[in-house]
Write an enzyme that holds these catalytic residues in place. Structure first.
Site, short mmCIF file in Angstrom:
data_model
loop_
_atom_site.label_atom_id
_atom_site.label_comp_id
_atom_site.label_asym_id
_atom_site.label_seq_id
_atom_site.Cartn_x
_atom_site.Cartn_y
_atom_site.Cartn_z
N GLU A 87 40.07 6.04 21.46
CA GLU A 87 40.54 6.86 20.34
C GLU A 87 41.56 7.86 20.89
OE1 GLU A 87 37.02 7.05 17.01
OE2 GLU A 87 36.65 8.13 18.87
N HIS A 121 39.71 9.31 24.08
CA HIS A 121 38.26 9.11 24.01
C HIS A 121 37.92 7.67 24.30
CE1 HIS A 121 34.33 8.92 21.63
NE2 HIS A 121 34.10 9.53 22.75
N ASN A 125 32.18 7.47 16.48
CA ASN A 125 30.85 8.10 16.56
C ASN A 125 30.42 8.62 15.20
OD1 ASN A 125 30.43 7.55 19.20
ND2 ASN A 125 31.20 9.51 19.95
N SER A 154 33.70 13.86 23.60
CA SER A 154 33.32 13.03 22.45
C SER A 154 33.01 13.87 21.23
CB SER A 154 32.14 12.11 22.78
OG SER A 154 31.28 12.69 23.70
P1 NAI Z 1 28.57 12.91 33.61
O1 NAI Z 1 27.60 14.01 33.57
O2 NAI Z 1 28.14 11.55 34.01
O3 NAI Z 1 29.77 13.32 34.60
C1 NAI Z 1 30.36 14.57 34.63
C2 NAI Z 1 30.90 14.78 36.03
O4 NAI Z 1 31.75 15.90 36.03
C3 NAI Z 1 29.81 15.07 37.05
O5 NAI Z 1 29.97 14.17 38.12
C4 NAI Z 1 30.08 16.51 37.52
O6 NAI Z 1 29.81 16.68 38.90
C5 NAI Z 1 31.55 16.62 37.23
N1 NAI Z 1 32.03 17.97 36.98
C6 NAI Z 1 31.50 18.92 36.19
N2 NAI Z 1 32.28 20.02 36.19
C7 NAI Z 1 33.35 19.75 36.99
C8 NAI Z 1 34.49 20.48 37.40
N3 NAI Z 1 34.71 21.71 36.95
N4 NAI Z 1 35.37 19.89 38.23
C9 NAI Z 1 35.14 18.64 38.69
N5 NAI Z 1 34.08 17.91 38.32
C10 NAI Z 1 33.19 18.45 37.49
O7 NAI Z 1 29.27 12.89 32.18
P2 NAI Z 1 29.92 11.66 31.39
O8 NAI Z 1 28.86 10.96 30.65
O9 NAI Z 1 30.80 10.91 32.30
O10 NAI Z 1 30.81 12.43 30.31
C11 NAI Z 1 32.02 13.06 30.65
C12 NAI Z 1 32.79 13.38 29.38
O11 NAI Z 1 33.04 12.16 28.68
C13 NAI Z 1 32.05 14.27 28.40
O12 NAI Z 1 32.98 15.10 27.78
C14 NAI Z 1 31.45 13.28 27.40
O13 NAI Z 1 31.25 13.85 26.13
C15 NAI Z 1 32.53 12.23 27.35
N6 NAI Z 1 32.11 10.90 26.94
C16 NAI Z 1 30.96 10.33 27.40
C17 NAI Z 1 30.59 9.06 27.01
C18 NAI Z 1 29.36 8.41 27.55
O14 NAI Z 1 28.93 7.38 26.98
N7 NAI Z 1 28.77 8.92 28.61
C19 NAI Z 1 31.43 8.26 26.07
C20 NAI Z 1 32.66 8.93 25.72
C21 NAI Z 1 32.96 10.19 26.13
#
Ligand code: NAI
Length: 710
Positions: A471, A459, A509, A438
Site C-alpha cells: 500500500e 506498507h 487491514n 500499519s
Molecule cells: P519487530 O518488532 O519485529 O521489529 C522492529 C525492529 O526495530 C526490532 O528489531 C528493533 O530492535 C528495531 N528497532 C526499534 N527501534 C529502533 C531504532 N530506533 N533504530 C533501529 N532499530 C530499531 O516489528 P515488525 O513486526 O517488523 O514491525 C515493524 C513495523 O512494520 C511496524 O511499524 C509494524 O506496524 C509494521 N508492519 C508489521 C507487519 C507485520 O505483520 N509484522 C505488517 C505490516 C507492517
C-alpha cells in the site's frame, strides 16, 4: 517487397517487413550475420515484433499476419525457418489477454482457438524444418508456437523461461498445447506444467526435453541454422515417459491427478485443471481442446481471474510512468518486516543497508537473507552479488547515501517521530522517506519534520517475499513527486503498489479487521475454530480467519483492532486481549487460537474442532458480509480511487478468493439490494455491526462501482 530473380545463382539478402512480423532470407555465418545464399542453403529468419507493444502477445491480427507470412515463406522454397523475437522482453508472452474480454460467446472463442491451431499446424507440415529460437519468456501461446516447430533452441539467460500459465487465468492451452507438450516431454511432466502453470528456466527445459539445446546468445542464430542443416529427428519423449498414457494406465493416472488437484482447488471454483485431466484422459482432439477452451474462457472463473490479472498489470503500468532514480536503500529496523523488505529489495538488484539497534538482530536478519538468496539464486556469482548488495549497518552509515529510507521499527509513535527527526537531519535532501507503519496516521509521524512532503507510507505485507501488494500511503502533506518515485520503485522490486489515503488501517487491514473480529465473535459463541476456518476455505479463501490471525500474530491483530475500534465503532473481543496477555501470540510463539507443531501446522484440539453447533449459524455469510460492508465504507470514503482498487488490494494483499475477482466484483454479482437486505437481517439478529453502509443505497456510487441494484 523485393523482387527475387529466378535465374540468380546467389540470392541477395532479402528483408520483408510486415506490421508485426518481418522476414529475412539468407544464410547465417558463425558470427550470426546474415549473408547472401545459394537457393539450396537459403533459410528464412522470421522475427516477431508486435507493433506498439513492449511484449509480443498473440492477438487475432498477429496470428492472421503470421499465416500470410508463412505463405510467402513457403512460396520462396527455403531450406528452413527460424522463428525469433525482436523484443528485449522475450519471445512471446502468450495470447493477448485483452482480447479475451471482448469474447462473449463460447463458440466464437473456440473458433478463434481453432484458427490459431490451423496456423500452427502448418509448421510441422512444411517440407523443411523449423526452429524456435527463444530468449526471455516463452509462455502460453508462445510455447505452443515453439512446440509446433521441429526444434527449440534456448538462449542461456536467466530471463529465459518456459511455461503454460493459462490455468492461472482459468483456462488451458488452446493451440494444441495439451496434445503437443505430452508428446515432447512425456505425460506426467506435461500435465504438471499445465496444471500448475509454473514456468521453468532454460536448464530445466533442457533436462525435461522441452528444448533441444541451450546456447550462449552470440551462437544462437548459427546454432539454430545448424539444426536445420543437420536435420536430426525431432524430439519425442522416451518410452518410459510415454508409459502413463497406455490404455490400462490412463484412467488410473487421471484419477490420481484428480485427487491431487482436489487438494489444491475446488473444481467448482477452478475448473481448468480438471478439464486438462479430462482432455488427456479422453485423448481429446485439437477441436475438442478448442471447444473446451471456449467454454472456460466465457465462464465466471476465467472472467474474474482475467480481471484480477489486468488489475495487477494496471498497477504496474501506473508505476512505470515515472522514474524512481533510486539506487541505494536504507532500511531501519531489522525485525520481521525490515529484514524481509531489505532482503527482497537486495534480491531485486538494489543496494540495501539494514540498520538495527541490536547487533544480534542484524546477524539473524543477514543469516535469514542468505538462506533466501541461496534458494533463489542457483548461480554462484548471482548469489554472491546478492549477498554483496545487502550490508548490515549497526551505526547507520548507509542513511547518508540512501535515495530511499524505509523505517520499519516498532509500532510506537514517539519512537518513530524521534527516528524521523534524525533521518531528516542525516539523509540526502532529495531522498524519499517512507514508513512501514500499519496503523499510525502519516500526518502524526510527519508533524515535526521540516519538510513533511517527503514522507509517505510503504506498507508491505507479511511475508514480504510472498505478498505482492504494497500500500502506497498518501498523507495530507505528501508530495506527488515522492509518491511517483516510490510507486515506480515498488514496481521495480516486482511488487504491486496500490495508492491509498492515510486513514486508520488504510484499505486492506481496515476491510480485513471486521472479518477477523467476526471470526473471533463466532469462536466466543462456541463455534469451533476449525468449522470457521473450513467455511472460509470452502468459500475460496487461502486460509481461514482464525489461522490467518494466528499467522499475522495476535499482538499485531490486537494493535490494529485497537487502532480501528474507535473509527470503526467496534469493540475489541475480550478473548483477543486475554490471549495476548498470556503471551499466546499465534504461530510465532507456537500457540495462539491453535497450537502449532514444529512445522508450523495447527494441531486440532477438542476446542478447535469438536462440539456441535448449538443452532444454525450462518458462518460465512456473517464473515463475508462484514468484509463487503467495510469495503463499501472504504469506497464511499474514497480511501482508494474505485472498486478495482478494492479488488486489487484484497486479492493481492490477502488472497481474497481470486475466482470471485475480489470483494467488489463479488458484490456486483450479488447485487446491492440483496446485500442490503442480508445485512439488515443480520443486524436484527446479531446487532448493529451489521447495519448496511449507506453506500449500498447510493445510486451514483453504485453506478460508478458497476454494482447493480438487483
Ligand atoms: P519487530 O518488532 O519485529 O521489529 C522492529 C525492529 O526495530 C526490532 O528489531 C528493533 O530492535 C528495531 N528497532 C526499534 N527501534 C529502533 C531504532 N530506533 N533504530 C533501529 N532499530 C530499531 O516489528 P515488525 O513486526 O517488523 O514491525 C515493524 C513495523 O512494520 C511496524 O511499524 C509494524 O506496524 C509494521 N508492519 C508489521 C507487519 C507485520 O505483520 N509484522 C505488517 C505490516 C507492517
Amino acid at each position: 517487397m523485393n523482387e527475387v530473380s529466378e535465374t540468380a545463382v546467389v540470392r541477395p539478402i532479402t528483408h520483408v517487413p510486415c506490421r508485426h512480423w518481418h522476414v529475412d532470407y539468407g544464410t547465417i555465418d558463425t558470427t550470426g550475420r546474415l549473408n547472401e545464399a545459394l537457393p539450396s542453403e537459403e533459410i528464412a529468419v522470421l522475427t516477431i515484433d508486435v507493433a506498439a507493444q513492449s511484449t509480443n502477445a498473440l492477438s487475432r491480427e498477429v496470428m492472421e499476419e503470421f499465416d500470410r507470412v508463412l505463405n510467402e515463406i513457403v512460396s520462396r522454397g527455403v531450406q528452413g525457418l527460424i522463428i525469433r523475437s525482436a523484443k528485449a522482453s522475450g519471445f512471446i508472452a502468450g495470447a493477448d489477454v485483452h482480447e479475451f474480454e471482448n469474447v462473449n460467446d463460447a463458440n466464437q472463442a473456440a473458433q478463434l482457438a481453432r484458427q490459431g491451431q490451423l496456423v500452427l499446424d502448418r509448421l510441422p507440415a512444411f517440407p523443411f524444418p523449423s526452429v524456435a529460437l527463444i530468449r526471455g519468456f516463452c509462455l502460453g501461446g508462445g510455447l505452443e508456437v515453439a512446440l509446433a516447430c521441429t526444434y527449440r533452441v534456448a538462449v542461456e539467460d536467466s530471463a529465459t523461461r518456459f511455461g503454460l500459465p493459462e490455468v492461472r487465468l482459468g483456462i488451458h492451452p488452446g493451440f494444441a498445447g495439451t496434445i503437443r507438450l505430452p508428446r515432447v516431454i512425456g505425460h506426467i511432466a506435461a500435465l504438471d506444467l499445465m496444471m500448475t502453470g509454473r514456468s521453468v528456466d532454460a536448464r530445466t527445459a533442457r533436462r525435461l526435453g522441452l528444448v533441444d539445446d541451450v546456447v550462449p546468445e552470440r551462437h544462437a542464430l548459427f546454432a539454430a541454422q545448424t539444426f536445420i542443416q543437420r536435420h536430426p529427428p525431432s524430439r519425442r519423449a522416451p518410452w518410459k515417459k510415454r508409459l502413463p498414457a497406455l490404455a490400462p494406465l490412463r484412467p488410473l493416472v487421471a484419477r490420481s491427478l484428480e485427487r491431487r488437484a482436489r487438494a489444491q482447488a475446488d473444481p467448482d471454483h477452478y475448473p481448468a485443471p480438471y478439464r486438462i485431466i479430462d482432455l488427456w484422459r479422453r485423448r481429446a482432439s485439437a477441436e475438442e481442446e478448442a471447444a473446451s477452451l471456449g467454454e472456460l474462457l466465457v465462464g465466471r472463473t476465467s472472467r474474474n481471474l482475467v480481471h484480477v490479472f489486468t488489475l495487477g498489470e494496471e498497477l504496474k503500468r501506473r508505476g512505470r510512468q515515472h522514474a524512481h532514480n533510486i539506487r541505494s536503500v536504507h532500511v531501519i529496523g531489522a525485525g520481521t518486516m525490515g529484514a524481509d523488505i531489505a532482503t527482497w529489495a537486495a534480491a531485486q538488484g538494489f543496494h540495501v543497508s539494514l540498520q538495527d539497534q541490536q547487533p544480534e538482530i542484524l546477524a539473524r536478519a543477514v543469516a535469514h537473507a542468505a538462506k533466501f538468496f541461496q534458494r533463489r539464486f542457483k548461480d554462484a556469482r548471482q548469489l554472491q552479488a546478492a549477498m554483496d548488495r545487502l550490508t548490515p549497518d549497526l551505526t547507520g552509515h548507509g542513511l547518508r547515501r540512501a535515495d530511499l529510507v524505509i523505517e520499519a521499527i516498532v509500532e510506537k509513535l514517539d519512537a518513530k517521530r524521534a527516528l524521523f527527526a534524525h533521518i531528516e537531519e542525516a539523509a540526502k535532501p532529495e531522498a524519499v522517506l517512507a514508513t512501514n507503519t500499519s496503523s499510525i496516521p502519516l500526518e502524526t509521524i510527519a508533524q515535526n519534520l521540516r519538510d513533511p512532503s517527503r514522507l509517505l507510507g510503504l506498507h508491505f505485507f507479511n511475508p514480504v517475499t510472498r505478498m505482492q501488494l504494497v500500500e502506497l500511503v498518501r498523507g495530507k502533506q505528501t508530495a506527488e513527486a515522492a509518491l511517483d518515485r516510490a510507486r515506480a520503485w515498488t514496481v521495480a522490486i516486482d511488487r504491486l503498489p496500490l495508492d491509498v489515503v492515510s486513514s486508520p488501517g488504510f484499505l486492506v487491514n481496515r476491510v480485513l479487521t471486521p472479518y477477523l473480529l467476526e471470526a473471533v465473535r463466532l469462536l466466543e459463541e462456541g463455534v469451533p475454530a476449525n468449522s470457521i476456518d473450513q467455511a472460509a476455505v470452502d468459500f475460496g479463501m487461502p486460509v481461514g480467519p482464525i489461522e490467518l490471525a494466528d499467522t499475522v500474530g495476535l499482538d499485531i491483530c490486537l494493535s490494529v483492532a485497537e487502532t480501528l475500534s474507535g473509527p470503526l465503532g467496534v469493540p475489541v473481543p475480550q478473548e483477543l486481549r486475554e490471549l495476548v496477555a498470556q503471551g499466546r501470540l499465534g504461530k510465532k510463539t507456537g500457540h495462539g487460537f491453535y497450537r502449532y507443531d514444529a512445522k508450523g501446522r495447527p494441531r486440532r484440539s477438542r476446542r478447535t474442532s469438536g462440539g456441535r453447533l448449538p443452532r444454525h449459524i450462518p458462518i460465512m455469510e456473517r464473515l463475508v458480509l462484514r468484509l463487503l460492508n467495510e469495503a463499501m465504507v472504504c469506497l464511499r470514503e474514497q480511501i482508494v480511487d474505485g472498486p478495482d482498487a478494492v479488488d486489487a488490494g484484497m486479492v493481492y494483499g490477502t488472497g481474497f478468493a481470486p475466482y470471485l475477482g475480489g470483494p467488489m466484483r463479488y458484490a456486483e454479482s450479488l447485487g446491492s439490494t440483496g446485500i442490503g437486505h442480508s445485512l439488515y437481517r443480520l443486524s436484527q439478529e446479531y446487532g448493529e455491526r451489521f447495519a448496511p453502509d449507506p453506500g449500498w443505497s447510493q445510486p451514483e456510487l453504485l453506478l460508478r462501482s458497476g454494482i447493480s441494484s438487483n
